[in-house]
Structure formats: C-alpha cells, structure tokens
Design an enzyme around this catalytic site. Sequence first.
Site, PDB file in Angstrom:
ATOM      1  N   CYS A 137       1.640  -8.999  -2.270  1.00 19.21           N
ATOM      2  CA  CYS A 137       1.489 -10.443  -2.457  1.00 19.21           C
ATOM      3  C   CYS A 137       2.882 -11.045  -2.507  1.00 19.21           C
ATOM      4  O   CYS A 137       3.710 -10.642  -3.330  1.00 19.21           O
ATOM      5  CB  CYS A 137       0.740 -10.719  -3.759  1.00 19.21           C
ATOM      6  N   CYS A 152       2.712 -14.998   3.742  1.00 20.38           N
ATOM      7  CA  CYS A 152       1.716 -14.663   2.724  1.00 20.38           C
ATOM      8  C   CYS A 152       0.860 -13.564   3.325  1.00 20.38           C
ATOM      9  O   CYS A 152       0.493 -13.637   4.514  1.00 20.38           O
ATOM     10  CB  CYS A 152       0.871 -15.887   2.371  1.00 20.38           C
TER      11      CYS A 152
END
Length: 280
Positions: A75, A188
């Site tokens: 992440c 992302c």
Amino acid sequence: MLSPDAPIGIFDSGVGGLSVLRHIQAQLPHEHLLYFADSSFAPYGDKPEDVVVARVLSIADYLATHGVKALVVACNTATVAAVRELRERYPAMPIVGVEPGLKPGAASTRNGKVGVLATERTLLGSKFLALRDQIHEATGADFLLQPCVGLADQIEFKELDSGETAAMLERYIHPLLDQGADTLVLGCTHYPLVRASIERVLARAGRADVVLIDTGDAVARQLARLLEAEHLLRPAGEQPASLTAFTSASSAALTVAFTSLLGIDPPVHEVEIAVPVVSQ
C-alpha cells in the site's frame, strides 16, 4: 530466529495489494504467503498519518503472531506513513514497501513530463515529496501530481469497468495529458487493477503511446533480493506453497476479489483488529 519455511506477510488497506501479490507469486512460487486486506478501515488515504501508522503497526503485529519471515507493505499510503516505524519495530525482518514509481517513471519519459496518479495522502507525504525533489534534481523530470479521490474505493467495490469509474479516470488522466505527460505512474496498488480501463482512456485520447508504470514487479524483485541475502528463500521441492488470506471486513467479499481479479480461491478468514487509539 527467522525460518526459510516461514510465510511472507503482505498487507494492504484492501484488495489493491493483490496487484503486488500476483507478482510475488510469479517470482517466488515456492513461498508460503499470508495476505491481509484491511477493508473495514479503508481507505487509508483520507485518514491522519498518525492513525495510519498505528493501524499498520497493529496489522504487522498480528501477522508477526503467525511467524512471518518478511513483510510487504503493499500500500503506497501505508508505506509513506509507516515503513520507517515498521523497520524500527522489526529490525531483523526484511520489510519491503511500495512507493510510487518515480525512478522508473523518470527513466521512461521521453519529454521529461511524468504524471503521478495516487491518493491524496500519498502525494502529501513528506517522504514522497522529498523523493520527488531528489529525482527531479537528479534527472530533470517534472512530476505532475494528480490525487485520485475515490478511485481506490471504486476498485474496492469491484467497480472496475463501471461508467462511474471510467468517468473518474477521464477526469484524472486528461489534465495530465493536457500538460504533456508521456508517462503515467500508477502510484497506488489498487490502480493496476484498472489498467485496462486506463488504457482505454488513453486510446480514446489518441495517446496509446503513454507508458504506464506499475511497481509491483520491482517490489517482488526487491523482496527476492532481501530474502536471498538473508538466506531466507524457501527451497524448491519442499511441500507446495500455500496462500492464506485474512480480512478485517467480509471474507465473502475478499473471496470474490481473489476469484475475479486473480482467478484463485484461497482460504479467507475474518479477523478483528482493534481501531488504534492515538494519543493527542
């Protein structure tokens, strides 16, 4: 003492880390893997940094109880916020974070203009901004930053091809193209899961030549290097590798994500991670 037969822990705020997991499985097919999707607390990108740090440490502690030999922070937001604290807490454990691919973006651009699609939290992080400035100074590349509010949520909801997701991508990508970006960094881990939709936006804009940067492959290669350096690679020929998943939300939803996104059906367990209390 860390064991080569121990599993690797991989975690994300939700299903985005599956884009990293697939690269790890491809490059390290003999390794046992544990995947944690913190979907009940997603998205991380709109939460204060100290709250994200506390949450990440709680999840890492949970995975440590399963005896993991390495951690992959799949992440971008969590990496920017908490990877330093993770390394301080687990100094003997290989830990790999995911950062927006600014270096490969700078290496790929032909005109020096690199668009970066990421969460607002990632783009505001001091670590990210310092890296941007460092690479700009070294290469001359200009990084055009585009926060993609709500896009990770759409992907969590499996809205990969919906009209709303397509409209979001149009809204976020066109300003970067208008500024001349010839390279787009998918900053992302959720975003590679809508790569096909991004490519359609580029094709409609007549910009199919734009290069897309997905850092999942680089993360897997770095993990392999660290495990090899620490003599922690699991040998081939042992018992078949296993994959077990955990989620702080619905096991059924994560099962659907594994099936629809990766075509696999590992066991999935619902677990409760306490909401972190951050001192003021």
